[in-house]
Design a protein around this motif. Sequence first.
Motif, PDB file in Angstrom:
ATOM      1  N   ALA A 166       0.033  -3.171   1.862  1.00 53.92           N
ATOM      2  CA  ALA A 166      -1.282  -2.546   1.944  1.00 53.92           C
ATOM      3  C   ALA A 166      -1.359  -1.302   1.064  1.00 53.92           C
ATOM      4  CB  ALA A 166      -1.607  -2.176   3.386  1.00 53.92           C
ATOM      5  N   ALA A 167      -0.443  -1.185   0.118  1.00 50.33           N
ATOM      6  CA  ALA A 167      -0.391   0.023  -0.719  1.00 50.33           C
ATOM      7  C   ALA A 167      -1.689   0.260  -1.479  1.00 50.33           C
ATOM      8  CB  ALA A 167       0.786  -0.075  -1.704  1.00 50.33           C
ATOM      9  N   SER A 168      -2.385  -0.817  -1.844  1.00 54.37           N
ATOM     10  CA  SER A 168      -3.636  -0.633  -2.573  1.00 54.37           C
ATOM     11  C   SER A 168      -4.664   0.092  -1.709  1.00 54.37           C
ATOM     12  CB  SER A 168      -4.197  -1.982  -3.032  1.00 54.37           C
ATOM     13  OG  SER A 168      -4.514  -2.809  -1.926  1.00 54.37           O
ATOM     14  N   TYR A 169      -4.668  -0.179  -0.397  1.00 51.35           N
ATOM     15  CA  TYR A 169      -5.612   0.497   0.485  1.00 51.35           C
ATOM     16  C   TYR A 169      -5.284   1.985   0.585  1.00 51.35           C
ATOM     17  CZ  TYR A 169      -7.179  -4.149   1.667  1.00 51.35           C
ATOM     18  OH  TYR A 169      -7.676  -5.414   1.578  1.00 51.35           O
ATOM     19  N   HIS A 170      -3.998   2.310   0.572  1.00 52.17           N
ATOM     20  CA  HIS A 170      -3.614   3.723   0.575  1.00 52.17           C
ATOM     21  C   HIS A 170      -4.176   4.411  -0.667  1.00 52.17           C
ATOM     22  CE1 HIS A 170       0.258   1.946   2.568  1.00 52.17           C
ATOM     23  NE2 HIS A 170      -0.824   1.713   3.271  1.00 52.17           N
ATOM     24  N   SER A 171      -4.099   3.726  -1.809  1.00 51.42           N
ATOM     25  CA  SER A 171      -4.641   4.287  -3.053  1.00 51.42           C
ATOM     26  C   SER A 171      -6.138   4.530  -2.922  1.00 51.42           C
ATOM     27  CB  SER A 171      -4.377   3.346  -4.230  1.00 51.42           C
ATOM     28  OG  SER A 171      -2.983   3.157  -4.429  1.00 51.42           O
ATOM     29  N   GLY A 172      -6.871   3.556  -2.369  1.00 52.73           N
ATOM     30  CA  GLY A 172      -8.309   3.695  -2.227  1.00 52.73           C
ATOM     31  C   GLY A 172      -8.695   4.855  -1.336  1.00 52.73           C
ATOM     32  N   ILE A 173      -7.985   5.037  -0.231  1.00 48.88           N
ATOM     33  CA  ILE A 173      -8.253   6.163   0.659  1.00 48.88           C
ATOM     34  C   ILE A 173      -7.981   7.476  -0.053  1.00 48.88           C
ATOM     35  CG2 ILE A 173      -7.509   7.313   2.785  1.00 48.88           C
ATOM     36  CD1 ILE A 173      -6.903   4.476   3.894  1.00 48.88           C
ATOM     37  N   LYS A 174      -6.909   7.521  -0.818  1.00 48.36           N
ATOM     38  CA  LYS A 174      -6.560   8.749  -1.534  1.00 48.36           C
ATOM     39  C   LYS A 174      -7.557   9.082  -2.636  1.00 48.36           C
ATOM     40  CE  LYS A 174      -2.956  11.071  -0.105  1.00 48.36           C
ATOM     41  NZ  LYS A 174      -3.101  12.519   0.201  1.00 48.36           N
ATOM     42  N   VAL A 175      -8.210   8.086  -3.212  1.00 49.01           N
ATOM     43  CA  VAL A 175      -9.245   8.355  -4.212  1.00 49.01           C
ATOM     44  C   VAL A 175     -10.372   9.166  -3.571  1.00 49.01           C
ATOM     45  CG1 VAL A 175     -11.048   7.306  -5.625  1.00 49.01           C
ATOM     46  CG2 VAL A 175      -8.730   6.391  -5.708  1.00 49.01           C
ATOM     47  N   MET A 201      -7.029   9.544   8.706  1.00 48.55           N
ATOM     48  CA  MET A 201      -7.186  10.992   8.789  1.00 48.55           C
ATOM     49  C   MET A 201      -5.986  11.712   8.195  1.00 48.55           C
ATOM     50  SD  MET A 201      -9.293  11.779  12.319  1.00 48.55           S
ATOM     51  CE  MET A 201      -8.413  10.697  13.440  1.00 48.55           C
ATOM     52  N   VAL A 202      -4.798  11.156   8.380  1.00 46.39           N
ATOM     53  CA  VAL A 202      -3.604  11.739   7.760  1.00 46.39           C
ATOM     54  C   VAL A 202      -3.732  11.753   6.234  1.00 46.39           C
ATOM     55  CG1 VAL A 202      -1.141  11.319   7.310  1.00 46.39           C
ATOM     56  CG2 VAL A 202      -2.011  11.219   9.648  1.00 46.39           C
ATOM     57  N   LEU A 203      -4.398  10.740   5.677  1.00 46.93           N
ATOM     58  CA  LEU A 203      -4.566  10.656   4.226  1.00 46.93           C
ATOM     59  C   LEU A 203      -5.792  11.419   3.724  1.00 46.93           C
ATOM     60  CD1 LEU A 203      -3.537   6.979   3.390  1.00 46.93           C
ATOM     61  CD2 LEU A 203      -2.135   9.019   3.583  1.00 46.93           C
ATOM     62  N   HIS A 261       0.368   1.199  -7.541  1.00 48.09           N
ATOM     63  CA  HIS A 261       0.287   1.211  -6.080  1.00 48.09           C
ATOM     64  C   HIS A 261       1.663   1.426  -5.451  1.00 48.09           C
ATOM     65  CE1 HIS A 261      -3.905   0.285  -5.909  1.00 48.09           C
ATOM     66  NE2 HIS A 261      -3.784  -0.890  -6.488  1.00 48.09           N
ATOM     67  N   ASP A 262       2.691   0.910  -6.102  1.00 54.16           N
ATOM     68  CA  ASP A 262       4.043   1.087  -5.585  1.00 54.16           C
ATOM     69  C   ASP A 262       4.458   2.560  -5.621  1.00 54.16           C
ATOM     70  OD1 ASP A 262       6.462  -0.227  -4.562  1.00 54.16           O
ATOM     71  OD2 ASP A 262       7.405   0.518  -6.396  1.00 54.16           O
ATOM     72  N   VAL A 263       4.023   3.291  -6.644  1.00 51.33           N
ATOM     73  CA  VAL A 263       4.288   4.724  -6.702  1.00 51.33           C
ATOM     74  C   VAL A 263       3.605   5.433  -5.537  1.00 51.33           C
ATOM     75  CG1 VAL A 263       3.901   6.849  -8.030  1.00 51.33           C
ATOM     76  CG2 VAL A 263       4.637   4.763  -9.195  1.00 51.33           C
ATOM     77  N   VAL A 264       2.354   5.066  -5.269  1.00 47.92           N
ATOM     78  CA  VAL A 264       1.612   5.644  -4.145  1.00 47.92           C
ATOM     79  C   VAL A 264       2.357   5.396  -2.844  1.00 47.92           C
ATOM     80  CG1 VAL A 264      -0.501   5.423  -2.769  1.00 47.92           C
ATOM     81  CG2 VAL A 264      -0.634   5.525  -5.264  1.00 47.92           C
ATOM     82  N   GLU A 265       2.757   4.145  -2.624  1.00 50.06           N
ATOM     83  CA  GLU A 265       3.482   3.778  -1.400  1.00 50.06           C
ATOM     84  C   GLU A 265       4.779   4.567  -1.279  1.00 50.06           C
ATOM     85  OE1 GLU A 265       5.082   1.759   1.940  1.00 50.06           O
ATOM     86  OE2 GLU A 265       3.038   1.979   1.187  1.00 50.06           O
TER      87      GLU A 265
END
Length: 408
Positions: free
Chosen positions: A157-166, A204-206, A294-298
């Motif tokens: 789900a790393a791509s979703y982490h990226s989207g939230i961080k954007v 919320m953490v992100l 995305h792997d870097v984000v994860e």
Amino acid sequence: DILRQEVVEKFINLSHEEYYKRLGDEFGKIIKGAFTDEPSPGGALYPWTAKFPEEFYWDHGYDLLTYLPHLVLDLDARSAAVRHHYRLTQHRLQCQNYVQQISAWCSEHGMEMAGHLTRTEWLSLVSAWWPNELRCYKQMDIPCTDPLGASCGWKDAASYHSGIKVASSAAHLFKRAQAGSDALAVVGDEASLRDLKYLLDYQMVLGINHFGLHGLSYSLDGPRKDEVPPSIFYQHSEWKQMPVLLDYLKKTCEELTGGTHVCQIAILYPSTSLVCQVKPQAHWPYLEDEALIHDVVESLLSKQKDFDFIDEVTLQENVTDKGELTTPEKYRYLILPYLRFIDHRTANALLKFAAAGGKIIVIGRKPLAITQDLKEPVVTWTHEKIKFYETIDDSFWEELPGLEVKGE
């Protein structure tokens, strides 16, 4: 055609103005904002409007029609430059004619503008539909994301982490009090309140502190029933406890609004590099560069190394001649993750930042800088203080500040 001013004006007249005629007395009171949800330009991967060649010439000083084949074929070194220039003009027209017009209308009518532009986590598709999406959110009061599904905190789900961080990065960069999430859609048939709380806590953490919840429906009927968490339906055994979760969410978001985000690490948002692909792809697992980003984000999140994305234009604007970075967040480390290209103005800003003692870390490859001159479309750039890593290893983590978490 959202690249065209008069078309968006007509859209506003047919939609926003009609609401105002009927409910104008409630604007800024009960009705506090307008939400835009995945507006997309016409023309699929290569949006177009009648005046595009004229606007392009105004931006870049040469005739785009002569170089159209470079958009879809790797012909020579000019191809990447033509694609970059094309997306710069597309970005300007869409921001100027869509986002800014709607934002201005909302402001004039006592409203806030919120929303997200496309599938935030699909960076390659975003680069085609909303080039430099992160920068587009500068005009919004509440930049948002839409992380579908129950997958979060997992590597796939790393791509979703990226989207939230954007979204949260946009709020930090552009001094917005809140970053939003269009949350809890398509989470599965067995989602409990505990599951929903986990998903909301994670966001919320992100950096998310404003939520528009999908559903809040009362029935399992309807064509979109599968998109709404079952625990929000009155047939669900936990439905009566839903106000407890909502009260917790409201209280926590209020507490998270107005604080200062402390962050030392920024990742250069990869829009320029991704728009220079031969053909953008909709789904990131099939694209090597995006999967690596995305792997870097994860990896950063897994190691408790908090970060923001920063777009190239904002970086260019905020590095002084003395190399000081003047963004609201005083980033000390800039990471360039598996990028093939950056704008030459970005390269100049990075060189000033490095010369002044800022730490730049390049992963994977050293990107080329794209110029405005097709006679010399790409150039190399370097500085002795820039650290280069082919892949992320133990020494990479030693470079970065952050918490050290031990144990299970």
